[in-house]
Design an enzyme around this catalytic site. Structure first.
Site, PDB file in Angstrom:
ATOM      1  N   GLU A  81      45.129  15.307 -29.925  1.00 20.35           N
ATOM      2  CA  GLU A  81      44.457  14.012 -29.959  1.00 20.35           C
ATOM      3  C   GLU A  81      44.868  13.140 -31.146  1.00 20.35           C
ATOM      4  O   GLU A  81      45.006  11.931 -31.002  1.00 20.35           O
ATOM      5  CB  GLU A  81      42.936  14.208 -29.937  1.00 20.35           C
ATOM      6  CG  GLU A  81      42.366  14.524 -28.557  1.00 20.35           C
ATOM      7  CD  GLU A  81      42.615  15.957 -28.104  1.00 20.35           C
ATOM      8  OE1 GLU A  81      43.045  16.786 -28.932  1.00 20.35           O
ATOM      9  OE2 GLU A  81      42.377  16.254 -26.916  1.00 20.35           O
ATOM     10  N   HIS A 150      31.434  17.611 -23.184  1.00 21.05           N
ATOM     11  CA  HIS A 150      32.196  16.829 -22.212  1.00 21.05           C
ATOM     12  C   HIS A 150      31.319  15.770 -21.547  1.00 21.05           C
ATOM     13  O   HIS A 150      31.577  15.356 -20.422  1.00 21.05           O
ATOM     14  CB  HIS A 150      32.799  17.729 -21.129  1.00 21.05           C
ATOM     15  CG  HIS A 150      33.883  18.625 -21.621  1.00 21.05           C
ATOM     16  ND1 HIS A 150      33.635  19.751 -22.364  1.00 21.05           N
ATOM     17  CD2 HIS A 150      35.236  18.551 -21.507  1.00 21.05           C
ATOM     18  CE1 HIS A 150      34.788  20.342 -22.661  1.00 21.05           C
ATOM     19  NE2 HIS A 150      35.764  19.625 -22.164  1.00 21.05           N
TER      20      HIS A 150
END
Lengths: 344, 330, 326
Positions: A81, A150
């Site tokens: 990321e 999530h």
């Protein structure tokens, strides 16, 4: 269930359909269509992220782009990321218009340095020299039993950082208009795609168009209470407003569309008319964007308020996994109605 | 005390030739593992003591960690600075300590640095460098065993070693230097990153070992006119990119260059030949000295170098002598 | 490559520019005339000079918290730098960045960086843009040995390798991560082993010798430009001053003897000796170069001190792309 299966339906219903002469497009499909149209007209736009290429994104909202634009412009990256955001920053400073994808919004935490300390601040620290036309797309929100890592709505963390713009489309129309604006924008934007909305279709024009960032939208006019709803909560708040309308409470529903910059003037104007304010978001109440809106309203429209400001938001816990718990966790039309009624 | 000396060059196999050739990186970890196998092989062969030349990466010390050989391991008192001279200084101490055999990890350049400190060192060189004409590619356990057998007098150094040739060079400033494999004059004005990269910069190669099966500048001579370790000869090749004759030579791993050849001359031991400036002199592959327009260096090849232990031959000799057979107590 | 007299002199000038500017900045900091933190590059000049001299002007670099050297070696302007160090309106960043964020996009210098390792992923992005647009440029990321213990470095190294990007990793290994010696913070000694782990070549060079760095960087750059993917050059170097400032803290993380020993390898002295020995420059002409550059440095101090501080309104400008208050 893998995310793929969860969103299979989203992709199926995400295609275009003609109904009553009105062109309808799914929320996820709107991402694909917008990206394709922008990439056709602007060679400086590319997409990079985990599985955005060959796989089309785990939610399918980049499906079909790599076959058309090739591996150089629809780039599968490692699971990294920080480097994904860094890739976007370096390319943006070079004059390209990168769209980088962080798959789940929760993963921005992994890349926080690159987002907060680099992308957001470079222009300022450089005394204005740099342009940073970077769009970060990421899927936020709960409702899919994806559990605490999530499902989050972390927009308030990003709104706190000067230099970022934070965009939360509530339907497919806004996806197209706001995403176009983000990509054409010279600042870093975080475009939060609500994963539970992916399959929902609405009218979307075929041609590219822009919805200006920082301008809110009055979804429904009303005179008794102002309801500010963010992202997917617009849908729930609309239902609540309809129910309450039958009960004699006429709600004015405002969708800010972007939470940074925030169209506070629109909200002030509405509150000065209705005297009541309810703010609805999926994120936890404490320190959420509702707190900022409430603070600004008491600064700017205190005299108009007839009741304390009400916030309908998630409780102060991580997003639970069990569907039963998660249903209680995320605000819905019923809770929003109850919140509005509290004011009267 | 039957002592094996152990030294490794941490910087061997890490220079810029990795950018321009297929040379591999020799990591610290792999060197530590080689050292460990050497130590175990030597102890098993009867060495009573391993004398470690510490290096600035602590490779030798890290290699013996956890081996429980405390009584048999000793470090020399020496402060490595991370420079070439570390190897030379360590070699001097090995000599003073009367070490019976030295295992040295590195390429040709490392072995040269060692010999600068102890010219006729009993040496078992193991290749961890970029160009490895001089050191052996051998399993380190075998190498350790061979060195241990010599240290413990199971083998005599005379029996299993051959003395190497040395190229002695008198530099224009009066100082002396040496090389084990080759001294090469290159058309460069600086030592820079030290490695010789450009084949067309080579003006003259003087090689004591010119093995056509080896990598490095000496391969220019080796593929023109081979001269082997035991030959009582050296060879000098004059190169020029515009020459009508040429040779294909792998001057770096995986990097074969065409080098123009003007003249090939065999050089007798004891015979002096001149390398005339301007240019940089590369010793065993590394640019080390720059000569001006009217300067020249004088080189003489003599067989007075290290006593090089061939590990395979040593092991085979030991086996033929039944050294490995032992009586069991019960 | 042929290293001409012009290149040798150019390398010298680049190093002297860094050295004299930074010595001046150090003096100003000691006398409390500079606000904030100052991370001096003195001792490491051969790296920035050698690498930048081997680059095209348009090749991008990303830098570190110790970034003055990189910008100056790439041709940075003394006046704007000194003004920025003093927080003046005429500085590179209008007084809003300071020492740790100095940048010059016209010189393709994408910024010093206050976050260790954070510039490396940004250089990956620049390299990506170079390849996508086919402009023939490469990007270079300067970083220290300490940065290679940070996740961002590893993500960036892996991504550059996986995407085979035209990027040169320059590790300035000065043996200390702030005040921690390298052997306490990593179990390897050569950072190029990390390049090998990600599948691209790395090599070590003497980072106290500008010619060695220039030559090695040139070899790598030629290969990278021809499409061979990323490479790493590890320059073994040393900083003469402390992590921060000149005297720094009183902690005994390294000995005075060690510092003095390394100062014998001062990259300027090494190169000066070479220039004189090879007859390229006389001692007098070297001094003339220094005098000239010192004058420029002095002028930059004057310029900076005479420059105004930013107006308060400046604070809210440039948060977003339009120069409107946020």
């Amino acid at each position: 269930m893998s995310p793929d299966n969860i969103f299979e339906g989203a992709n199926e219903s995400g295609g275009t359909e003609e109904k009553d002469g009105e062109r309808k497009l799914g929320y996820g499909a709107a991402v694909v269509e917008t990206m394709a149209q922008i990439m056709r007209e602007d060679e400086s736009v590319f997409i990079a992220g985990e599985d955005v290429g060959a796989h089309g994104g785990v939610f399918g909202y980049y499906r079909g782009l790599q076959p058309e634009f090739g591996e150089d412009r629809v780039v599968d990256t490692p699971i990294a990321e920080q480097a994904i955001i860094g890739l976007g920053i370096g390319a943006a400073v070079q004059g390209l218009r990168p769209v980088v994808d962080l798959m789940f919004m929760d993963f921005i935490c992994v890349a926080m340095d690159q987002i907060v300390n680099q992308a957001a601040k470079l222009k300022y620290m450089f005394g204005g020299g740099a342009k940073l036309p970077l769009t970060i797309t990421t899927a936020g929100g709960g409702g899919l039993s994806a559990a605490a890592q999530h499902s989050q709505s972390l927009e308030a963390m990003l709104c706190h950082v000067p230099g970022l713009k934070v965009v939360m489309p509530s339907d497919a129309y806004e996806v197209k208009g706001l995403l176009t604006a983000c990509i054409r924008e010279d600042n870093p934007t975080v475009f939060i795609i609500n994963k539970r909305k992916l399959g929902d279709a609405c009218h979307v024009p075929e041609e590219l168009f822009e919805i200006p960032l920082g301008k809110g939208h009055i979804v429904r006019e009303g005179s008794d209470a102002t309801v500010v709803a963010i992202g997917r909560m617009v849908e729930e708040a609309t239902k609540a407003a309809e129910t309450l309308s039958d009960e004699g409470i006429d709600c004015e529903l405002i969708n800010p569309r972007t939470v940074q910059p925030l169209d506070i003037d629109l909200i002030v104007e509405s509150v000065s008319k209705t005297g009541h304010l309810v703010i609805v978001h999926e994120a936890v109440r404490f320190g959420g964007i509702g707190a900022e809106i409430a603070a600004q309203i008491q600064e700017k429209a205190f005299d108009y308020l007839d009741a304390p400001i009400e916030r309908v938001a998630a409780p102060f816990s991580p997003v639970p996994f069990s569907p039963v718990l998660e249903k209680k966790y995320i605000p819905d039309a019923e809770r929003i109605s109850a919140g509005i009624k509290n004011l009267f | 005390m039957t002592t094996v000396g152990l030294i490794a060059n941490p910087l061997a196999g890490k220079d810029v030739r990795r950018f321009v050739s297929a040379a591999s990186l020799n990591s610290d970890r792999s060197k530590i593992e080689i050292l460990k196998r050497c130590v175990l092989g030597a102890i098993d062969a009867g060495a009573e003591k391993i004398l470690l030349a510490n290096d600035f990466r602590n490779l030798t010390i890290r290699a013996v960690e956890g081996l429980n050989l405390d009584g048999k391991i000793e470090e020399i008192l020496f402060h490595p600075e991370g420079r070439r001279t570390d190897t030379t200084e360590a070699a001097k101490i090995f000599k003073e300590e009367g070490v019976k055999s030295v295992i040295s990890l590195g390429g040709d350049g490392t072995q040269r640095d060692l010999v600068l400190g102890w010219r006729d060192v009993p040496l078992l060189p193991i290749s961890t460098g970029t160009n490895n004409v001089f050191p052996f590619m051998v399993d380190p356990t075998v190498a350790g065993t061979a060195a241990g057998l010599i240290a413990s007098n199971h083998l005599s150094i005379e029996e299993v070693s051959h003395q190497a040739k040395v190229i002695h060079v008198e530099l224009p400033n009066g100082s002396k230097d040496l090389a084990l494999v080759d001294v090469v004059l290159v058309d460069e004005r600086l030592t820079g990153s030290r490695a010789v990269i450009k084949s067309d910069s080579v003006k003259q190669v003087l090689a004591a070992i010119a093995n056509p099966a080896c990598i490095g500048l000496a391969s220019i001579a080796g593929r023109s006119n081979p001269v082997y370790f035991d030959d009582e000869l050296a060879v000098s090749v004059i190169c020029d990119p515009s020459a009508t004759e040429s040779v294909y030579a792998p001057i770096m791993p995986g990097s074969v260059s065409e080098v123009g050849i003007v003249d090939i001359k065999e050089v007798q031991l004891g015979e002096s030949i001149e390398l005339n400036g301007p240019g940089a002199l590369a010793f065993d592959g590394e640019r080390d000295f720059v000569m001006g327009e009217n300067e020249s260096a004088k080189a003489t090849v003599l067989r007075n170098g290290p006593k090089v232990i061939n590990p395979i031959f040593a092991i085979q000799t030991a086996a033929a002598n039944k050294v490995f057979l032992r009586k069991r107590n019960s | 490559m042929d290293i001409t007299d012009e290149i040798l002199i150019d390398l010298y000038k680049r190093m002297v520019r860094v050295r004299l500017f930074e010595e001046e900045a150090g003096r100003l900091a000691e006398s409390a005339r500079l606000p904030g933190f100052l991370h001096l590059y003195v001792g490491e000049e051969a790296v920035a000079a050698g690498v930048c001299a081997a680059l095209k002007n348009e090749d991008q670099i990303t830098s570190t918290h110790r970034g003055h050297g990189h910008l100056l070696a790439k041709g940075g302007d003394f006046n704007r730098m000194m003004a920025e160090l003093m927080g003046k309106a005429t500085g590179y960043c209008n007084g809003k960045g300071g020492s740790m964020h100095i940048c010059d996009l016209d010189l393709a210098m994408l910024g010093a960086n206050g976050i260790v390792g954070a510039g490396v992923p940004i250089a990956v992005g620049a390299a990506f843009a170079n390849r996508l647009t086919g402009n023939g440029l490469i990007s270079v990321s300067f970083f220290g040995d300490g940065a290679t213990n940070i996740g961002a470095f590893h993500e960036a190294a892996n991504m550059a390798a996986a995407l085979s990007l035209p990027m040169l990793f320059i590790c300035e290994n000065n043996e200390y991560a702030e005040y921690s010696p390298r052997h306490r913070t990593m179990a390897i000694t050569d950072v190029i082993e990390r390049a090998a782990a990600y599948g691209f070549p790395g090599a070590i060079v003497d980072g106290m010798d500008c010619v060695a760095v220039f030559e090695a960087a040139s070899l790598a750059i030629e290969k990278i430009r021809s499409g061979e993917g990323p490479m790493m050059l590890e320059c073994k170097t040393y900083r003469f001053y402390d992590h921060v400032g000149v005297k720094g803290t009183a902690s005994n993380y390294r000995t005075d003897e060690e510092v003095e020993e390394m100062k014998k390898r001062d990259p300027l002295l090494v190169h000066e000796a070479r220039l004189i020995e090879s007859g390229v420059m006389s001692a007098d002409s070297l001094q003339a170069i220094k005098d000239e550059i010192q004058k420029e440095v002095d002028k930059s101090v004057e310029f900076a001190e005479e420059s105004p501080f930013p107006e308060v309104e400046e604070m809210l400008l440039d948060v977003y792309s339009k120069r409107e208050p946020s």
